[in-house]
Write an enzyme that holds these catalytic residues in place. Structure first.
Site, PDB file in Angstrom:
ATOM      1  N   HIS A 100      45.488  38.051  36.449  1.00 45.00           N
ATOM      2  CA  HIS A 100      45.060  39.248  35.711  1.00 45.00           C
ATOM      3  C   HIS A 100      46.262  39.889  35.058  1.00 45.00           C
ATOM      4  O   HIS A 100      47.373  39.836  35.576  1.00 45.00           O
ATOM      5  CB  HIS A 100      44.345  40.249  36.628  1.00 45.00           C
ATOM      6  CG  HIS A 100      45.184  40.692  37.788  1.00 45.00           C
ATOM      7  ND1 HIS A 100      45.315  39.948  38.933  1.00 45.00           N
ATOM      8  CD2 HIS A 100      45.960  41.782  37.959  1.00 45.00           C
ATOM      9  CE1 HIS A 100      46.122  40.568  39.768  1.00 45.00           C
ATOM     10  NE2 HIS A 100      46.542  41.685  39.204  1.00 45.00           N
ATOM     11  N   HIS A 102      47.621  43.562  33.452  1.00 52.75           N
ATOM     12  CA  HIS A 102      47.384  45.010  33.454  1.00 52.75           C
ATOM     13  C   HIS A 102      47.634  45.584  32.060  1.00 52.75           C
ATOM     14  O   HIS A 102      48.640  45.251  31.420  1.00 52.75           O
ATOM     15  CB  HIS A 102      48.357  45.713  34.399  1.00 52.75           C
ATOM     16  CG  HIS A 102      48.218  45.352  35.845  1.00 52.75           C
ATOM     17  ND1 HIS A 102      47.611  46.169  36.760  1.00 52.75           N
ATOM     18  CD2 HIS A 102      48.623  44.257  36.544  1.00 52.75           C
ATOM     19  CE1 HIS A 102      47.640  45.608  37.955  1.00 52.75           C
ATOM     20  NE2 HIS A 102      48.259  44.437  37.858  1.00 52.75           N
TER      21      HIS A 102
HETATM   22  P1  5GP Z   1      48.256  43.214  41.333  1.00 47.07           P
HETATM   23  O1  5GP Z   1      49.202  44.033  42.171  1.00 47.07           O
HETATM   24  O2  5GP Z   1      47.681  42.048  42.098  1.00 47.07           O
HETATM   25  O3  5GP Z   1      48.863  42.815  40.023  1.00 47.07           O
HETATM   26  O4  5GP Z   1      47.105  44.203  40.934  1.00 47.07           O
HETATM   27  C1  5GP Z   1      45.825  44.180  41.487  1.00 47.07           C
HETATM   28  C2  5GP Z   1      45.087  45.377  40.938  1.00 47.07           C
HETATM   29  O5  5GP Z   1      43.719  45.228  41.254  1.00 47.07           O
HETATM   30  C3  5GP Z   1      45.550  46.713  41.546  1.00 47.07           C
HETATM   31  O6  5GP Z   1      45.998  47.575  40.510  1.00 47.07           O
HETATM   32  C4  5GP Z   1      44.288  47.256  42.237  1.00 47.07           C
HETATM   33  O7  5GP Z   1      44.136  48.643  42.108  1.00 47.07           O
HETATM   34  C5  5GP Z   1      43.174  46.489  41.546  1.00 47.07           C
HETATM   35  N1  5GP Z   1      42.003  46.254  42.393  1.00 47.07           N
HETATM   36  C6  5GP Z   1      42.017  45.800  43.665  1.00 47.07           C
HETATM   37  N2  5GP Z   1      40.754  45.684  44.130  1.00 47.07           N
HETATM   38  C7  5GP Z   1      39.941  46.055  43.113  1.00 47.07           C
HETATM   39  C8  5GP Z   1      38.519  46.147  42.986  1.00 47.07           C
HETATM   40  O8  5GP Z   1      37.746  45.850  43.905  1.00 47.07           O
HETATM   41  N3  5GP Z   1      38.033  46.577  41.791  1.00 47.07           N
HETATM   42  C9  5GP Z   1      38.858  46.923  40.753  1.00 47.07           C
HETATM   43  N4  5GP Z   1      38.270  47.341  39.632  1.00 47.07           N
HETATM   44  N5  5GP Z   1      40.185  46.847  40.840  1.00 47.07           N
HETATM   45  C10 5GP Z   1      40.731  46.420  42.006  1.00 47.07           C
END
Ligand code: 5GP
Ligand code: ZN
Length: 141
Positions: A100, A102
Site C-alpha cells: 500500500h 500512503h
Molecule cells: P504501514 O505502517 O503498514 O505502512 O501502514 C498501515 C496503515 O494501515 C496504517 O496507517 C493504519 O492506520 C492503517 N490501517 C490498519 N488497519 C486498518 C483498517 O482496518 N482499516 C483502514 N482503513 N486502515 C487501517
C-alpha cells in the site's frame, strides 16, 4: 488473497472502509488512523507483501492512480502539499504486509516535523563504496 490479511478482508468486503477509488486492479480508502484528515491508502487488489514484491506493471498502474487521488485529496482537504509514502519491511514502519502507498495531505501547522538527516554518517570512503554496490546490484537484478 490472504485469509489473515486485513486489507484482503476490506477488498473482499468482509470489513468496512471509506472507499475513495476502485477499478479492477486497485482500491483506495481512508486510513483508519489518519496522520491528517484525508489520509488515503492505495493498494492492489491482489495480495503482495510489499511494494518490492509487487509486479512492475501493477506498480506502474498504482503510480498513475496515486497521482490522481493525491490531487483529489488535496482538493478535498484544502492542502497545498502531500507526502506520498511507502513503508517496506518492519524496520521501516510497515505494519500491514499487503502492498500500500500512503497519500498524506500536509499543512504548515499540522505539528509534524520533517525527517532530520544525520551529520557525518559516511566514514572514510563509505559513500563511494555504497554507491558502487548500489550500481552493481541494480545492473544485475
Ligand atoms: P504501514 O505502517 O503498514 O505502512 O501502514 C498501515 C496503515 O494501515 C496504517 O496507517 C493504519 O492506520 C492503517 N490501517 C490498519 N488497519 C486498518 C483498517 O482496518 N482499516 C483502514 N482503513 N486502515 C487501517
Ligand atoms: Zn492482503
Amino acid at each position: 488473497m490472504n485469509n489473515e490479511c486485513i486489507f484482503c478482508k476490506i477488498i473482499k468486503g468482509e470489513l468496512p472502509s471509506y472507499k475513495v477509488y476502485e477499478d479492477n486492479k486497485i482500491l483506495a480508502f481512508l486510513d483508519i488512523n489518519p496522520i491528517n484528515k484525508g489520509h488515503v491508502l492505495v493498494l492492489p487488489k491482489e495480495h503482495y507483501e510489499d511494494t518490492l514484491k509487487t509486479p512492475d506493471e501493477l506498480l506502474s498502474s498504482m503510480a498513475v492512480i496515486v497521482k490522481k487521488i493525491s490531487k483529489a485529496v488535496m482538493s478535498a482537504t484544502g492542502a497545498r502539499a502531500c507526502n506520498i509514502g511507502i513503508n517496506n519491511g518492519a524496520e521501516s514502519g510497515q505494519i500491514i504486509f499487503h502492498t500500500h502507498w500512503h497519500i498524506i495531505p500536509r499543512f504548515a501547522d499540522d505539528g509534524y516535523e520533517l525527517w532530520q538527516g544525520k551529520d557525518s554518517v559516511y566514514k572514510d570512503r563509505e559513500a563511494e563504496k555504497i554507491k558502487e554496490k548500489i550500481i552493481t546490484f541494480s545492473k544485475n537484478n
